[in-house]
Design a protein around this motif. Sequence first.
Motif, mmCIF file in Angstrom:
data_model
loop_
_atom_site.group_PDB
_atom_site.id
_atom_site.type_symbol
_atom_site.label_atom_id
_atom_site.label_comp_id
_atom_site.label_asym_id
_atom_site.label_seq_id
_atom_site.Cartn_x
_atom_site.Cartn_y
_atom_site.Cartn_z
ATOM 1 N N ASP A 374 39.829 47.068 48.483
ATOM 2 C CA ASP A 374 38.876 45.809 47.589
ATOM 3 C C ASP A 374 39.568 44.381 46.266
ATOM 4 N N THR A 396 30.660 40.406 49.640
ATOM 5 C CA THR A 396 30.553 41.776 48.991
ATOM 6 C C THR A 396 30.394 40.398 47.799
ATOM 7 N N ASP A 440 38.670 39.818 43.230
ATOM 8 C CA ASP A 440 38.719 41.710 43.458
ATOM 9 C C ASP A 440 37.548 41.795 43.474
ATOM 10 N N GLY A 443 34.059 45.977 45.825
ATOM 11 C CA GLY A 443 33.913 47.053 47.616
ATOM 12 C C GLY A 443 34.929 46.895 48.792
ATOM 13 N N SER A 444 34.238 47.405 49.145
ATOM 14 C CA SER A 444 35.410 46.486 50.915
ATOM 15 C C SER A 444 35.048 45.847 51.323
#
Length: 601
Positions: A374, A396, A440, A443-444
């Motif tokens: 991630d 994301t 960071d 999630g993926s």
Amino acid sequence: MKAFILGLLGVAIMAGIARAEEMDAMWGESTVKLRAENAERGELFDEGNYAMFIHWGLYSQLANQVDGKTYYGIGEWIMDPKMADIPAEEYKRLAGTFNPTDFDAKAIAQLAKDAGMKYIVITAKHHDGFAMHHSKACDFNIVDSTPWKTDPMKELSAACREAGLGFGFYYSHSQDWTFPGGRKGPTVDENGKPATFDDYFTKKCLPQVEELTTQYGPIELIWFDTPGGMPKERVQQLVDIVRKNQPKALVSGRAGHNLGDYQTLGDMEVPHHNVEGMWESVDTTNDSWAYAWYDQRWKTPKQILHRLVSCVGRGGTYMLNIGPTDTGAVPERAARSLRDAGEWIRRNPQVVYGTDASPWQHAMPWGDVTVRGDRIFLSVFDWPESGKLFLPGLKTEIASAHLLVNGKPVAINHESVGDWKIFKVPHVAPERLVSVIEIDLVGSPEVDPTFGIDPNNGTEILAEFATATGAKIVKHRWMEKFGEWVCVYPATRWEAGGKAVWEVDVLTPGDYDVRLTYSGEGRLVWGVDVVGGEHIQNQQNASHNYQEFPIGWLNFPAPGKYKVAVSCLEGNIESSRLKSIRLIPLEAYEETSRRVATLSR
């Protein structure tokens, strides 16, 4: 108030220290410090992502000069008729004066370690047939034929084990220009009898591969080369020997007949698309593989890192070559660049080791992206002086973002505009070579790989990413010098109405300067369209070697997705090859022009 600010700074510093300690703990016991003997089969290749190649042999003594004449290109081919055309018996006499007393196996292993490389592959036998190990299969070897009387492979394999590096051999398994029956070698033996390939294979090739896989300790891989004309069953025999004697070793894709464990791209080829599966790019620190006396065009530390991160970002491994001199010494300028690049890797190991390919599947205008779980890492080679770094297509959510300064994290802010992420960064790059932003995610990473037109400096998009109708995307590969390969994938073979079309994502509406890079003959007329919008066209001279030409301005009236099409309309269309399109925001174009004018005064 002062105490309050100092308190906040203290919290920030402590958070940074904690974050740094977390990183050290995360990476300190991973492949950064992985010793070769602890690695599983292929782990150094797949997770280490960086290796040293060494081309060294009798050809290094000639250094591309024969009888006072310099031959420009790859020196290990110096015997070839297209180079110096040296007869086999004359070449073999060179061994009598080969005395590399400056060879230092421990120093080379330390250089690889300082560079951040995880294993070394060295030429045990190139096409010239000279064995750089003590071979009982042929007396044309470095111990029996030279005054040095030393087996450098013994010393280097031991030095690699001591340094915790993997070790492997290059072996030319089909070509042998000095042994009877080898491809391009003598056609008769020492008694004047006809020699066949099977004679060479059974008397020299097979026993030498047996020697290399049994007498030098654990082997990381065997790098076979130039299998042309070699029967599949013979390649299979060699692979079987490696499997039997070195079950943890990989076999290079150049073994032939799809019997290798991974793919090796063309020499000096760093791909622009992500490539599936295990693969490597092989490159060299200057233009030559073996040492050439004249070749001082060394890659800088930044160029080395750029090509390394590009390979890792496309999902592969980068193996970078050095060519020791006839004395066995490594050219100092090559060593200096490797160490400087290695110092950066030491501070930023998470960018290179154990990472996955970029989900964008291509580079960014400012650099490239690598991924681990991630967490994504932005390697910024061209720092934005605007104080804003633009990342398009990231869907994301971001949990946090840090700029790494000397390996330590400093939090930075960002904002989202649709799928664009805009990071507020210092106006001056914090790193001399490459600055890193670590992100960071919650999630993926999920991304839209559409090319975003960078508001700072614009974006160049290669033709190989286009959808072509009435034109073909082809591979165009040529040698600038003998063995110095260049490879592009242009749009060519234009038909009437043919187009190369790209989808682009525009954040900043307005006028954009359009530039095309192409080759061809004479003057060509190119048309560029915003599909459903404005059309421009212009005539410019062609270049034989892919030059960039300005075409005009196009307008994108609002933020969003557009399709841009290019056509070759008039002139010697059959000769035209379109390499790329570049779109530059007018404000950025004007700023660049202003700087150029200032510098010229």
